[in-house]
Design a protein around this motif. Sequence first.
Motif, short mmCIF file in Angstrom:
data_model
loop_
_atom_site.label_atom_id
_atom_site.label_comp_id
_atom_site.label_asym_id
_atom_site.label_seq_id
_atom_site.Cartn_x
_atom_site.Cartn_y
_atom_site.Cartn_z
N SER A 23 1.03 3.58 -3.36
CA SER A 23 0.40 4.90 -3.22
C SER A 23 1.32 6.01 -3.73
O SER A 23 0.87 7.09 -4.08
N ARG A 24 2.61 5.75 -3.82
CA ARG A 24 3.57 6.75 -4.30
C ARG A 24 3.85 6.64 -5.78
O ARG A 24 4.51 7.49 -6.36
N ASP A 73 2.67 6.28 -9.84
CA ASP A 73 1.60 6.64 -10.76
C ASP A 73 1.42 5.45 -11.71
O ASP A 73 2.18 5.28 -12.66
N PHE A 107 0.83 -1.20 0.00
CA PHE A 107 0.00 0.00 0.00
C PHE A 107 0.86 1.25 0.00
O PHE A 107 0.60 2.20 -0.74
#
Length: 109
Positions: free
Chosen positions: A30-31, A33, A26
């Motif tokens: 989340s960092r 793209d 996660f």
Amino acid sequence: MEINTYILWIIIGTAVVTFIPRVLPFIILSRLDLPEWVLKWLEYVPVAVMAALLAQEVLIYDNELSFSFQNLKLLAIVPTFITAIITRSLIGTVLVGILSMLILQYVFI
């Protein structure tokens, strides 16, 4: 009651080992793209996991793949699945599934 430090370290260790594989992806994802096709593909993962778990539970009867009417789970899934499609309600689907199994077990066992 005395706490054994060995048991305490076992509990802490299992908590860490369980926590890392859940949180680490996660944090990393989340960092990033992610491309659109990856995001689209990831939308199907929960459905695929649920289908695999459900199929294993429903289709196995007496340790064999069973499509017979003796497999009450297979009969109970029909009204449950219809309820899930029509209502899209988790609680309604669960209640219909429980009631279906209750009635089928009462009638056939």
